[in-house]
Design an enzyme around this catalytic site. Structure first.
Site, PDB file in Angstrom:
ATOM      1  N   CYS A 219       0.863  -1.173   0.000  1.00  0.00           N
ATOM      2  CA  CYS A 219       0.000   0.000   0.000  1.00  0.00           C
ATOM      3  C   CYS A 219       0.905   1.230   0.000  1.00  0.00           C
ATOM      4  O   CYS A 219       1.993   1.201   0.568  1.00  0.00           O
ATOM      5  CB  CYS A 219      -0.914   0.009   1.209  1.00  0.00           C
ATOM      6  SG  CYS A 219      -2.163  -1.301   1.166  1.00  0.00           S
ATOM      7  N   GLY A 235       6.881   1.098  -0.850  1.00  0.00           N
ATOM      8  CA  GLY A 235       5.548   1.042  -0.269  1.00  0.00           C
ATOM      9  C   GLY A 235       5.535   0.252   1.023  1.00  0.00           C
ATOM     10  O   GLY A 235       6.532  -0.340   1.437  1.00  0.00           O
ATOM     11  N   GLU A 236       4.393   0.263   1.700  1.00  0.00           N
ATOM     12  CA  GLU A 236       4.227  -0.465   2.958  1.00  0.00           C
ATOM     13  C   GLU A 236       4.011  -1.954   2.697  1.00  0.00           C
ATOM     14  O   GLU A 236       3.393  -2.336   1.700  1.00  0.00           O
ATOM     15  CB  GLU A 236       2.990   0.032   3.714  1.00  0.00           C
ATOM     16  CG  GLU A 236       3.096   1.407   4.310  1.00  0.00           C
ATOM     17  CD  GLU A 236       1.851   1.747   5.126  1.00  0.00           C
ATOM     18  OE1 GLU A 236       1.995   2.440   6.135  1.00  0.00           O
ATOM     19  OE2 GLU A 236       0.745   1.317   4.755  1.00  0.00           O
ATOM     20  N   ILE A 237       4.454  -2.805   3.626  1.00  0.00           N
ATOM     21  CA  ILE A 237       4.043  -4.202   3.633  1.00  0.00           C
ATOM     22  C   ILE A 237       3.208  -4.500   4.875  1.00  0.00           C
ATOM     23  O   ILE A 237       2.617  -5.570   4.980  1.00  0.00           O
ATOM     24  CB  ILE A 237       5.243  -5.168   3.540  1.00  0.00           C
ATOM     25  CG1 ILE A 237       6.247  -4.906   4.660  1.00  0.00           C
ATOM     26  CG2 ILE A 237       5.900  -5.065   2.172  1.00  0.00           C
ATOM     27  CD1 ILE A 237       7.358  -5.941   4.727  1.00  0.00           C
ATOM     28  N   ARG A 242       8.032  -0.447   5.725  1.00  0.00           N
ATOM     29  CA  ARG A 242       8.146  -0.342   4.272  1.00  0.00           C
ATOM     30  C   ARG A 242       9.075  -1.431   3.731  1.00  0.00           C
ATOM     31  O   ARG A 242       9.699  -2.170   4.467  1.00  0.00           O
ATOM     32  CB  ARG A 242       8.743   1.014   3.881  1.00  0.00           C
ATOM     33  CG  ARG A 242       7.797   2.209   3.896  1.00  0.00           C
ATOM     34  CD  ARG A 242       7.124   2.455   5.202  1.00  0.00           C
ATOM     35  NE  ARG A 242       6.531   3.782   5.275  1.00  0.00           N
ATOM     36  CZ  ARG A 242       5.496   4.097   5.996  1.00  0.00           C
ATOM     37  NH1 ARG A 242       4.888   3.187   6.720  1.00  0.00           N
ATOM     38  NH2 ARG A 242       5.036   5.334   6.020  1.00  0.00           N
TER      39      ARG A 242
END
Length: 381
Positions: A219, A235-237, A242
């Site tokens: 995201c 992006g984020e996991i 990130r």
């Protein structure tokens, strides 16, 4: 990254569009962060997020007119939505906000809206997204369908927000902290973010699954589109954590995913944390990535087994820039200030950056151009 060779991005009709490097860029009348952006020929559209229901348009061929207000969005205000263009229509999906003024907590919206640029009007599409699309990325590979990557799990996130906002932190501090710890302390897979590549076709009003991603879903990933293909950067996991991972998606291929070179370690840090909400685009055949937010130290904590990896760490709004050219990443000159969660657009002469969140949490009005000159990234307000 030989598998992903950027040429001119976004709308093909921009191929003849050019701007003078000496011209300045008009700032937004109000700052924007966590909003949506879309590009149709020479016109840039920016709205929602911190702009509420407002939408603005800048014609790059008539910059002297500045940002022009468009019709207000007709749905509830939202942050973190995603937008994509088909023909002269801008489609807006997902995002998070309160359904109405009486709502106690925000929810992830599954509604879809269409903005007709020819009539300057909004309408709601009679469909619902099958998954939460907060923080997702999207684009149209064929001007017929929109495809989606990532997105928060609606049921889990809605429950978390409802629980945390209905618990008084001062009256019940232990209960409140347990809610936070339980949610933030989950493993990445436990958040059940959307792993499927989804497709929505407005002409048939149908959703389809195009296959699962082999990676942890992201995201807040930065995306660069080249014809039918897309590059996803960082992006984020999971919330607060990130990844430095970079990968490309090749639409229509039997094996569409390829791993690319990850973001390099910045000179100011011992390792690359990865960033969420970075600017990204292409200038003179080079991929540019700039800004983005993270928590310095979260990756190390996570690697040591701490699932609430960003606990106690300040959120950092980074100023680093990176460029990918001739098969390798290199770090460029820093932005004038750290910023994240803005909007970026590839035009022939560079990457146009719009707004973003600054380190004091305020929304930026700044519009600037990032250009790769063959040796370095040039920045022009």
């Amino acid at each position: 990254m030989k598998s992903f060779i950027p040429v001119l991005l976004m709308a093909p009709s921009l191929a003849a569009f050019s701007v003078s490097a000496t011209q300045s860029w008009p700032d937004l009348p109000q700052g924007v962060k966590n909003g949506v952006g879309a590009q149709i020929e020479s016109k840039i559209y920016v709205g929602l997020g911190s702009l509420g229901t407002q939408l603005y348009m800048l014609d790059l061929e008539q910059r002297d007119k500045g940002w022009q207000k468009q019709a207000d969005f007709i749905g509830p205000a939202r942050n973190g939505a995603t937008a994509a263009v088909i023909n002269n229509d801008i489609y807006v999906f997902g995002g998070s906000g309160k359904a109405d003024q009486k709502a106690k907590s925000p929810v992830i919206f599954d509604s879809v809206y269409r903005f007709d640029v020819d009539t300057n009007s909004w309408s709601q599409v009679e469909t619902k997204a099958p998954v939460g699309l907060l923080g997702a990325t999207s684009y149209s590979p064929d001007n017929q369908q929109v495809i989606f990557f990532g997105g928060y799990n609606k049921a889990l996130f809605d429950k978390y927000l409802a629980d945390i906002l209905s618990t008084d932190q001062k009256v019940m501090p232990e209960k409140w902290q347990k809610i936070v710890d339980d949610y933030m302390g989950m493993k990445p897979v436990d958040y059940q973010w959307n792993r499927q590549v989804l497709s929505f076709n407005p002409s048939t009003n149908q959703w389809r699954e195009l296959g699962a991603s082999p990676y942890l879903p992201n995201c807040g990933s930065a995306m660069v589109v080249d014809k039918q293909n897309a590059l996803f950067i960082s992006g984020e996991i999971k919330p607060g954590l990130r990844t430095a991972e970079v990968k490309s998606y090749h639409f229509g291929k039997p094996q569409p995913w390829l791993s690319e070179h990850p973001l390099p370690t910045p000179t100011s840090q011992p390792l690359q944390e990865g960033v969420a909400g970075a600017f990204a685009g292409v200038s003179n055949g080079a991929v540019i990535v700039a800004g983005g937010a993270n928590f310095h130290g979260a990756k190390l904590a996570f690697d040591k087994g701490n699932m609430f990896a960003h606990q106690g760490l300040p959120k950092v709004f980074n100023a680093e820039t990176y460029v990918f050219r001739d098969g390798a990443w290199k770090q460029g000159d820093d932005l004038k200030e750290g910023v994240a969660y803005g909007l970026s657009f590839s035009v022939k002469d560079g990457v146009l950056t719009v707004g973003g969140e600054k380190s004091d949490k305020s929304s930026s009005t700044k519009v600037a151009m990032l250009t790769w000159n063959g040796k370095q990234i040039e920045q022009q307000d």
